[in-house]
Scaffold this motif. Structure first.
Motif, PDB file in Angstrom:
ATOM      1  N   PHE A   4       0.724  -1.031  -0.285  1.00 31.54           N
ATOM      2  CA  PHE A   4       0.238  -0.344  -0.009  1.00 31.54           C
ATOM      3  C   PHE A   4       1.199   1.027   0.503  1.00 31.54           C
ATOM      4  O   PHE A   4       2.031   1.421   0.561  1.00 31.54           O
ATOM      5  N   TRP A  16      -4.742   5.887  -1.773  1.00 25.27           N
ATOM      6  CA  TRP A  16      -3.671   4.778  -1.214  1.00 25.27           C
ATOM      7  C   TRP A  16      -3.750   3.925  -2.568  1.00 25.27           C
ATOM      8  O   TRP A  16      -4.935   3.780  -3.249  1.00 25.27           O
ATOM      9  N   ALA A  18      -3.223   0.142  -4.044  1.00 23.83           N
ATOM     10  CA  ALA A  18      -3.194  -0.808  -3.131  1.00 23.83           C
ATOM     11  C   ALA A  18      -2.186  -2.026  -5.069  1.00 23.83           C
ATOM     12  O   ALA A  18      -2.844  -1.115  -6.062  1.00 23.83           O
ATOM     13  N   LYS A  35      -7.257   4.138   3.531  1.00 29.83           N
ATOM     14  CA  LYS A  35      -6.732   2.599   3.304  1.00 29.83           C
ATOM     15  C   LYS A  35      -6.954   1.644   3.611  1.00 29.83           C
ATOM     16  O   LYS A  35      -6.907   0.427   2.896  1.00 29.83           O
ATOM     17  N   GLU A  39      -7.135  -1.936   1.818  1.00 33.78           N
ATOM     18  CA  GLU A  39      -7.324  -3.429   2.282  1.00 33.78           C
ATOM     19  C   GLU A  39      -8.020  -3.692   1.953  1.00 33.78           C
ATOM     20  O   GLU A  39      -7.802  -5.728   1.815  1.00 33.78           O
ATOM     21  N   ALA A  42      -7.865  -5.459  -1.769  1.00 32.66           N
ATOM     22  CA  ALA A  42      -5.964  -6.433  -1.541  1.00 32.66           C
ATOM     23  C   ALA A  42      -6.904  -8.338  -1.118  1.00 32.66           C
ATOM     24  O   ALA A  42      -6.329  -9.078  -1.769  1.00 32.66           O
ATOM     25  N   ARG A  43      -7.804  -7.753   0.885  1.00 34.48           N
ATOM     26  CA  ARG A  43      -7.560  -9.223   1.431  1.00 34.48           C
ATOM     27  C   ARG A  43      -8.365 -10.308   0.029  1.00 34.48           C
ATOM     28  O   ARG A  43      -9.162 -11.212  -0.266  1.00 34.48           O
TER      29      ARG A  43
END
Length: 68
Positions: A4, A16, A18, A35, A39, A42-43
């Motif tokens: 990140f 942000w 990723a 952020k 996140e 991304a997960r």
């Protein structure tokens, strides 16, 4: 694992980015306002890659309604 980066965005706002790099898959990048959202994305993508059900959405997200 995702990376990140805090980046300057439009009109001085902070955004942000990723980035997900996995062997055997093309790199995935996406920019978010927070952020936490980066996140979560991304997960989700990493989970799909781990399960073997990932399909790149890059071309679909870049295509406009007019082009379709």
């Amino acid at each position: 694992m995702a990376t990140f980066r805090k980046r300057p965005g439009p009109r001085g706002a902070t955004v942000w980015q990723a980035q997900i790099i996995r062997r055997g898959h093309e790199r995935q990048y996406k920019t978010f306002d927070t952020k936490a959202t980066a996140e979560a994305w991304a997960r989700q993508i990493e989970g799909e890659v781990d399960r073997g059900v990932f399909v790149s959405r890059a071309e679909a997200e870049a295509t406009t309604l007019r082009e379709a």
